[in-house]
Design a protein around this motif. Structure first.
Motif: not given
Lengths: 115, 111
Positions: B15, B111, B81-82
């Protein structure tokens, strides 16, 4: 604004049967394309319709056919189903209809399983 | 015939890192290059596109570059981002409604 709607979402057929899938494009869109998605072959173009006329066709056998109605809704038909026809069938609609290419917006697809 | 090669087939990043996916096309008549994101159980969603008269296009964290001479184009995602985790497809088109897709890249953002 509603997106591209495909029905049915899931269906199971047996070999030799035929199937009809339906697609309602985004309001105002007059071009509808169909794609087949499988894990092995990926996303492959089937055909494209505009104003009830098929303008382009991919490399699929004649068992795969389609049509478009005056309200731009489209159907595709697969006859004499084979196991290899199991796939996600995706419909996409586009606003741009001229010589240029425009954005295609896809529906959620119809998942066909052939037993 | 028409062909689009896409690499890598899988990509795992942390991330916040950047992700780059590359595609090469064969049809020199191609003039439209979209990128799609497909989440499990859903249809492909257009995330960005570029036309042959433009070399680069950016939309927030996503950018696409096109090199017509080399016939390749790339997708760049910054600050991953996830929720960016999905399968990404590149495509090329020279005919209305007909897209030639790459084989897809499965992006995993840890993450």
């Amino acid at each position: 604004k509603a997106g591209v709607t495909q029905t049915p979402r899931y269906l199971i057929k047996t070999r030799g049967q035929q199937v009809t899938l339906s697609c309602s494009p985004i309001s105002g869109h007059r071009s509808v394309s169909w794609y087949q998605q499988t894990p092995g072959q990926g996303l492959q173009f089937l055909f494209e319709y505009f104003s009830e006329t098929q303008r382009n066709k991919g490399n699929f056998p004649g068992r795969f056919s389609g049509r478009q109605f005056s309200n731009s809704r489209s159907e595709m038909n697969v006859s004499t189903l084979e196991l290899g026809d199991s796939a996600l069938y995706l419909c996409a609609s586009s606003l741009l209809a001229g010589a240029g290419t425009g954005e295609l917006f896809f529906g959620e697809g119809s998942r066909l399983t052939v037993l | 015939g028409e062909n689009v090669e896409q690499h890598p087939s899988t990509l795992s990043v942390q991330e916040g890192d950047s992700a780059v996916i590359k595609c090469t096309y064969s049809d020199s008549a191609s003039n439209y290059f979209p990128w799609y994101k497909q989440e499990l159980g859903k249809g492909p969603q257009l995330i960005i596109d570029i036309r042959s008269n433009v070399g680069e296009k950016k939309d927030q964290r996503i950018a696409v570059t096109l090199n017509k001479t080399a016939k390749h184009f790339s997708l760049h995602i910054t600050e991953t981002q996830p929720e960016d985790s999905a399968v990404y497809f590149c495509a090329a088109s020279s005919i209305p409604g007909k897209l030639i897709f790459g084989q897809g890249t499965t992006l995993q953002v840890k993450p």
